[in-house]
Design an enzyme around this catalytic site. Structure first.
Site, PDB file in Angstrom:
ATOM      1  CG  ASN A  45      50.996  14.756  15.527  1.00 56.32           C
ATOM      2  OD1 ASN A  45      51.999  13.913  15.741  1.00 56.32           O
ATOM      3  ND2 ASN A  45      50.072  15.259  14.992  1.00 56.32           N
ATOM      4  CB  VAL A  46      49.481  10.645  21.034  1.00 53.82           C
ATOM      5  CG1 VAL A  46      48.342   9.605  20.942  1.00 53.82           C
ATOM      6  CG2 VAL A  46      50.705  10.890  21.150  1.00 53.82           C
ATOM      7  CD  GLU A  47      46.433  12.704  14.106  1.00 54.35           C
ATOM      8  OE1 GLU A  47      46.914  14.127  13.325  1.00 54.35           O
ATOM      9  OE2 GLU A  47      46.439  11.787  12.820  1.00 54.35           O
ATOM     10  CB  CYS A  56      48.124  19.590  20.134  1.00 53.86           C
ATOM     11  SG  CYS A  56      46.447  20.244  19.550  1.00 53.86           S
ATOM     12  CD  GLU A  58      52.287  22.800  19.335  1.00 53.39           C
ATOM     13  OE1 GLU A  58      50.824  21.024  19.878  1.00 53.39           O
ATOM     14  OE2 GLU A  58      51.551  22.979  18.432  1.00 53.39           O
ATOM     15  CB  CYS A  89      45.901  24.867  18.079  1.00 54.24           C
ATOM     16  SG  CYS A  89      45.465  23.621  19.865  1.00 54.24           S
ATOM     17  CB  CYS A  92      47.893  24.158  21.851  1.00 52.17           C
ATOM     18  SG  CYS A  92      47.944  22.393  21.951  1.00 52.17           S
TER      19      CYS A  92
HETATM   20 ZN   LIG Z   1      47.135  22.131  19.843  1.00 53.66          ZN
END
Ligand SMILES: [Zn+2]
Length: 129
Positions: A45-47, A56, A58, A89, A92
């Site tokens: 995940n890259v915020e 996300c 995935e 989620c 994804c």
């Molecule tokens: Zn997701």
């Protein structure tokens, strides 16, 4: 899926998780997809400070695979170093379903793992006929 392939998939998800960029949620996730070619692609995940631009793990893994010419995904593993399994989620699952049929979705945490099926988590996807 062969045990050796499952281990490689879980290792890749675990390794990707170590690269998580999650300073806002402090929730690290790693994912890895097994493509029809046999290759494994991982993502984390890259915020982002804007929150909405966050992607996300995935979807990172799926996008990496497709960017390398893959168009069929056979399995996905998702790892999070927490005490409970993290489900992908809805966004994804939708993206995954574009390139996958009823594949195994393997969720792993510090305590173990559990396998679901994609259609169990996303029984009806947008765009289905
Ligand atoms: Zn997701």
């Amino acid at each position: 899926m062969e045990e050796e392939t499952l281990e490689r998939l879980l290792d890749a998800a675990n390794e990707a998780c170590s690269h998580s960029y999650s300073p806002y949620s402090n929730f690290a996730v790693g994912a890895a997809v097994l493509a029809a070619s046999g290759r494994i692609y991982s993502g984390t995940n890259v915020e982002n400070a804007s929150y909405g631009a966050t992607i996300c793990a995935e979807r990172v893994a799926v996008v990496k695979a497709v960017s390398e010419g893959e168009n069929k995904i056979l399995a996905i593993a998702v790892y999070t170093p927490s005490a409970s399994l993290a489900f992908p989620c809805g966004m994804c699952l939708q993206v995954l379903s574009e390139f996958a049929e009823d594949i195994p979705v393997i969720l792993a945490d510090e305590g173990g793992m559990k396998t679901y099926r994609l259609y169990e988590l996303l029984p009806h996807r947008f765009g289905e006929q």
